[in-house]
Design an enzyme around this catalytic site. Sequence first.
Site, PDB file in Angstrom:
ATOM      1  N   GLY A 184      -0.087 109.368  28.563  1.00  0.00           N
ATOM      2  CA  GLY A 184      -1.124 110.368  28.334  1.00  0.00           C
ATOM      3  C   GLY A 184      -1.523 111.091  29.603  1.00  0.00           C
TER       4      GLY A 184
ATOM      5  N   VAL B 122      -2.664 105.727  22.228  1.00  0.00           N
ATOM      6  CA  VAL B 122      -1.891 106.530  23.172  1.00  0.00           C
ATOM      7  C   VAL B 122      -1.778 105.740  24.464  1.00  0.00           C
ATOM      8  CG1 VAL B 122      -1.847 108.679  24.502  1.00  0.00           C
ATOM      9  CG2 VAL B 122      -2.726 108.679  22.168  1.00  0.00           C
ATOM     10  N   CYS B 123      -0.563 105.603  24.962  1.00  0.00           N
ATOM     11  CA  CYS B 123      -0.327 104.913  26.226  1.00  0.00           C
ATOM     12  C   CYS B 123      -1.047 105.667  27.348  1.00  0.00           C
ATOM     13  CB  CYS B 123       1.173 104.854  26.510  1.00  0.00           C
ATOM     14  SG  CYS B 123       1.583 104.263  28.156  1.00  0.00           S
ATOM     15  N   VAL B 124      -1.844 104.960  28.127  1.00  0.00           N
ATOM     16  CA  VAL B 124      -2.626 105.588  29.183  1.00  0.00           C
ATOM     17  C   VAL B 124      -1.725 106.288  30.202  1.00  0.00           C
ATOM     18  CG1 VAL B 124      -2.821 103.491  30.579  1.00  0.00           C
ATOM     19  CG2 VAL B 124      -4.541 105.278  30.801  1.00  0.00           C
ATOM     20  N   ALA B 125      -0.623 105.675  30.594  1.00  0.00           N
ATOM     21  CA  ALA B 125       0.271 106.272  31.594  1.00  0.00           C
ATOM     22  C   ALA B 125       0.949 107.527  31.052  1.00  0.00           C
ATOM     23  CB  ALA B 125       1.311 105.256  32.048  1.00  0.00           C
TER      24      ALA B 125
END
Length: 70
Positions: A35, A30-33
Amino acid sequence: SKHAKAPQDEIQLTQMWVDLARKSKAELIVCVAAGQRRGLVQEVLADEFEIAGLGQMVEAMLESDRTVTF
């Protein structure tokens, strides 16, 4: 989110991703930004999902023979 439950008559999308990851040994990243914008932190993700940044994506692309995006 591991807490999200779709109604029985709808597609269980999270479970389908988990099943795919288990069968194929694929990583679910999952992309941190993205998410963070949706309130997703590691503690609320299903166990098979992992939060990571662009650095991990770039490294995976460099080590792979192809990249598929959708």
